[in-house]
Design a protein around this motif. Structure first.
Motif, PDB file in Angstrom:
ATOM      1  N   ILE A  10       0.860  -1.288  -0.004  1.00  0.00           N
ATOM      2  CA  ILE A  10      -0.223  -0.082  -0.009  1.00  0.00           C
ATOM      3  C   ILE A  10       0.952   1.220   0.107  1.00  0.00           C
ATOM      4  O   ILE A  10       1.759   1.499   0.885  1.00  0.00           O
ATOM      5  CB  ILE A  10      -0.831  -0.003   1.276  1.00  0.00           C
ATOM      6  N   ALA A  11       0.821   2.067  -0.941  1.00  0.00           N
ATOM      7  CA  ALA A  11       1.867   3.350  -1.148  1.00  0.00           C
ATOM      8  C   ALA A  11       1.490   3.872   0.153  1.00  0.00           C
ATOM      9  O   ALA A  11       0.045   4.454   0.346  1.00  0.00           O
ATOM     10  CB  ALA A  11       1.113   3.997  -2.538  1.00  0.00           C
ATOM     11  N   PRO A  12       2.132   4.961   0.706  1.00  0.00           N
ATOM     12  CA  PRO A  12       2.187   5.529   1.779  1.00  0.00           C
ATOM     13  C   PRO A  12       1.907   7.065   1.481  1.00  0.00           C
ATOM     14  O   PRO A  12       1.725   7.810   2.394  1.00  0.00           O
ATOM     15  CB  PRO A  12       3.626   5.592   2.645  1.00  0.00           C
ATOM     16  N   ALA A 178      -0.534   8.581   4.126  1.00  0.00           N
ATOM     17  CA  ALA A 178      -1.261   7.638   4.391  1.00  0.00           C
ATOM     18  C   ALA A 178      -1.132   7.466   5.979  1.00  0.00           C
ATOM     19  O   ALA A 178      -0.213   7.729   6.382  1.00  0.00           O
ATOM     20  CB  ALA A 178      -1.017   6.260   3.885  1.00  0.00           C
ATOM     21  N   ARG A 179      -2.715   7.312   6.376  1.00  0.00           N
ATOM     22  CA  ARG A 179      -2.670   7.031   7.741  1.00  0.00           C
ATOM     23  C   ARG A 179      -3.889   5.982   7.861  1.00  0.00           C
ATOM     24  O   ARG A 179      -4.880   6.132   7.155  1.00  0.00           O
ATOM     25  CB  ARG A 179      -3.514   7.925   8.763  1.00  0.00           C
ATOM     26  N   LEU A 180      -3.896   5.116   8.599  1.00  0.00           N
ATOM     27  CA  LEU A 180      -5.092   4.065   8.880  1.00  0.00           C
ATOM     28  C   LEU A 180      -6.195   4.849   9.342  1.00  0.00           C
ATOM     29  O   LEU A 180      -6.156   5.471  10.394  1.00  0.00           O
ATOM     30  CB  LEU A 180      -4.693   2.942   9.606  1.00  0.00           C
ATOM     31  N   ALA A 181      -7.404   4.573   8.763  1.00  0.00           N
ATOM     32  CA  ALA A 181      -8.729   5.043   9.286  1.00  0.00           C
ATOM     33  C   ALA A 181      -9.024   4.478  10.724  1.00  0.00           C
ATOM     34  O   ALA A 181      -8.569   3.417  11.043  1.00  0.00           O
ATOM     35  CB  ALA A 181      -9.830   4.738   8.268  1.00  0.00           C
ATOM     36  N   ALA A 182      -9.621   5.404  11.348  1.00  0.00           N
ATOM     37  CA  ALA A 182     -10.087   4.797  12.820  1.00  0.00           C
ATOM     38  C   ALA A 182     -11.209   3.622  12.784  1.00  0.00           C
ATOM     39  O   ALA A 182     -11.964   3.506  11.752  1.00  0.00           O
ATOM     40  CB  ALA A 182     -10.504   5.831  13.770  1.00  0.00           C
TER      41      ALA A 182
END
Length: 182
Positions: A10-12, A178-182
């Motif tokens: 997953i590209a950052p 990119a950040r992971l969704a909550a």
């Protein structure tokens, strides 16, 4: 074992921008077909409609270092047929493997509203599938009511333009991490 499975890459980083290149527009159309025709089965063969003739497509392009990789998200914006200062966003689609990253969808929403705001928008609306209404509410949108569209529950939603300053360079856009969704 030597052949252990691994998670897909997953590209950052993403460039969120207007689709200016032919490959970006083609990839955005393909992503929309995948999401709305194949996955959600809202449309039979293609989700294109008359709005595509004048709408502005936006894309989130994954980056590998400084190299563009693929369109992993898209949305389109356009002025209303009857009121030039009213704009609409529609057909927000994010590739399945990127849906857990908040940067893709939220970046597209931010650019959609802010770039329309820079073009004279005084009111920005969208018909949002009900399962996504909470995301929009967290991004300073309010629901104007729930209704059915294409056989699915939707909310007509309006962006609070005070939270979306005009963005005047959407052709180059901005970098989103990119950040992971909550």
């Amino acid at each position: 074992m030597i052949f252990e499975s691994f998670k897909p890459f997953i590209a950052p980083e993403f460039q969120v921008k207007f689709a200016t290149e032919a490959w970006e527009k083609a990839a955005a159309a393909a992503l929309r077909r995948k999401v709305f025709c194949e996955e959600q089965q809202i449309f039979a063969d293609d989700d294109r409609d008359a709005i595509d003739d004048f709408a502005i497509p936006l894309v989130a392009v994954s980056l590998l270092g400084v190299v563009e990789d693929d369109v992993v998200g898209t949305v389109r914006i356009h002025p209303d047929d009857h009121e030039a200062d009213v704009w609409w966003g529609s057909r927000l689609a994010v590739a399945r493997s990127y849906r857990r990253l908040s940067a893709v969808g939220t970046g597209l929403i931010r650019l959609a509203v802010s770039s329309a705001h820079a073009r004279g928008c005084r009111r920005f609306l969208a018909n949002v599938q009900s399962q996504n209404a909470l995301l929009f509410q967290h991004m300073h949108w309010r629901s104007l009511g729930e209704f059915e569209l294409h056989g699915r529950p939707h909310h007509r939603m309006e962006a609070d333009l005070d939270h979306y300053p005009p963005f005047r360079t959407p052709e180059t856009g901005f970098l989103s991490l990119a950040r992971l969704a909550a």
